[in-house]
Design an enzyme around this catalytic site. Structure first.
Site, PDB file in Angstrom:
ATOM      1  N   ASP A 135      87.388  57.864  38.536  1.00 26.69           N
ATOM      2  CA  ASP A 135      86.231  58.390  37.700  1.00 26.69           C
ATOM      3  C   ASP A 135      85.097  57.676  38.085  1.00 26.69           C
ATOM      4  O   ASP A 135      84.032  58.586  37.901  1.00 26.69           O
ATOM      5  CB  ASP A 135      86.719  58.210  36.245  1.00 26.69           C
ATOM      6  CG  ASP A 135      88.201  58.705  35.783  1.00 26.69           C
ATOM      7  OD1 ASP A 135      88.238  59.773  36.227  1.00 26.69           O
ATOM      8  OD2 ASP A 135      89.077  58.102  35.136  1.00 26.69           O
ATOM      9  N   ALA A 158      86.114  60.781  29.386  1.00 27.47           N
ATOM     10  CA  ALA A 158      85.501  59.385  28.999  1.00 27.47           C
ATOM     11  C   ALA A 158      85.038  58.502  30.086  1.00 27.47           C
ATOM     12  O   ALA A 158      83.804  58.031  29.902  1.00 27.47           O
ATOM     13  CB  ALA A 158      86.290  58.928  28.014  1.00 27.47           C
TER      14      ALA A 158
END
EC number: 2.7.1.15
Length: 284
Positions: free
Chosen positions: A227, A46
């Site tokens: 990320d 996510a």
């Protein structure tokens, strides 16, 4: 199922992050008081999808959440970042949760309770040959088998990788410790390695072909920085930016993420980072 064409499709985890910020990390058996508790959307998959969308790349998330309040919160957060969530499954299992302790320097300890993430399948999910697919080490083998286009693996956490998987990867992204723990990466066609404060480098079949220095920042939270780096590097490379400049762009994005307490921080458009790092490179 989503029918849009996306710059990046991320296959991976979706978690609620429960973050305790303390002066220091506890040792084994130790209790530390005076921490501040926060809750926020997280999960490596996510986080990467949200970063890709905020950088201006159309992003799709393939993952799973529970049929609970936290699952809806995670879906709302992804949609709010601009991520297509049509391929996020809502399952009976609870939404994944990460228990995170962060110290005053931004270092962390993390325990993950995967919940619905452990039951993620790719049933009914399709990948177009023009898509770029970014995976972590979850349902990666099935994704690699199904997708014929550009395939990126963020090989975290470190574990032995099948030879056929490495052969399938167009790009592998790891940190310094993961690179050391996975000797087979020396044979991979293209590997990006992050070194924290020492920047990042690109390797072709074990030979360093490019590198870029880190960006000096005040550290607030390192949880989502890697990320954000992954999303930025993939988008930059797919737009034709050369290796060294793409690494610099990703370092700049990761630096901005480190300076933000959120695991899914607001980011500028990718073009801003491309221009900013071009100016910086010209000044060196």
């Amino acid at each position: 199922m989503s029918t849009r064409v996306h710059a990046v499709t991320v296959v991976g985890s979706i978690n609620l992050d429960l973050i305790a910020t303390a002066d220091r990390l506890p040792t084994a058996g130790e209790t530390i008081g005076g921490a501040a508790l926060s809750q926020q959307p997280g999960g490596k998959g996510a986080n990467q999808a949200a970063a890709a969308a905020r950088l201006g790349g159309s992003a799709r998330m393939v993952g799973a959440v529970g049929n609970d309040v936290n699952g809806q919160r995670m879906l709302d957060a992804l949609a709010g970042a601009g991520v297509d969530t049509a391929d996020v499954a809502v399952l009976p299992e609870p939404t994944g949760t990460a228990l995170i302790v962060v110290d005053g320097d931004g270092e962390n300890q993390i325990v993950v309770c995967p919940g619905a993430n452990s039951h993620l399948t790719l049933d009914g999910v399709e990948f177009g040959p023009e898509e770029t697919v970014l995976c972590q080490l979850e349902v990666v083998l099935e994704a690699a088998r199904r997708h014929a286009g550009y395939f990126v693996l963020n090989a975290a956490p470190a574990m032995d990788l099948p030879a056929q998987l490495l052969e399938r990867c167009d790009l592998v992204i790891v940190n310094e410790s993961e690179y050391a723990l996975i000797p087979a990466l020396a044979e991979a066609k293209l590997v990006a390695v992050t070194y924290g404060g020492d920047g990042s480098a690109m390797f072709e079949h074990g030979r360093k072909v490019a590198e870029a220095p880190s960006v000096a920042v005040s550290v607030a939270n390192t949880v989502g920085a890697g990320d954000a780096f992954c999303a930025a590097l993939v988008l930059a490379l797919r737009q034709g930016v050369d290796y060294a400049h793409a690494l610099a762009v990703a370092n700049a994005v990761g630096g901005d993420a480190v300076g933000n307490p959120s695991s899914q921080p607001d980011l500028a458009q990718l073009g801003y980072y491309v221009e900013r790092t071009a100016v910086a490179e010209g000044a060196r």
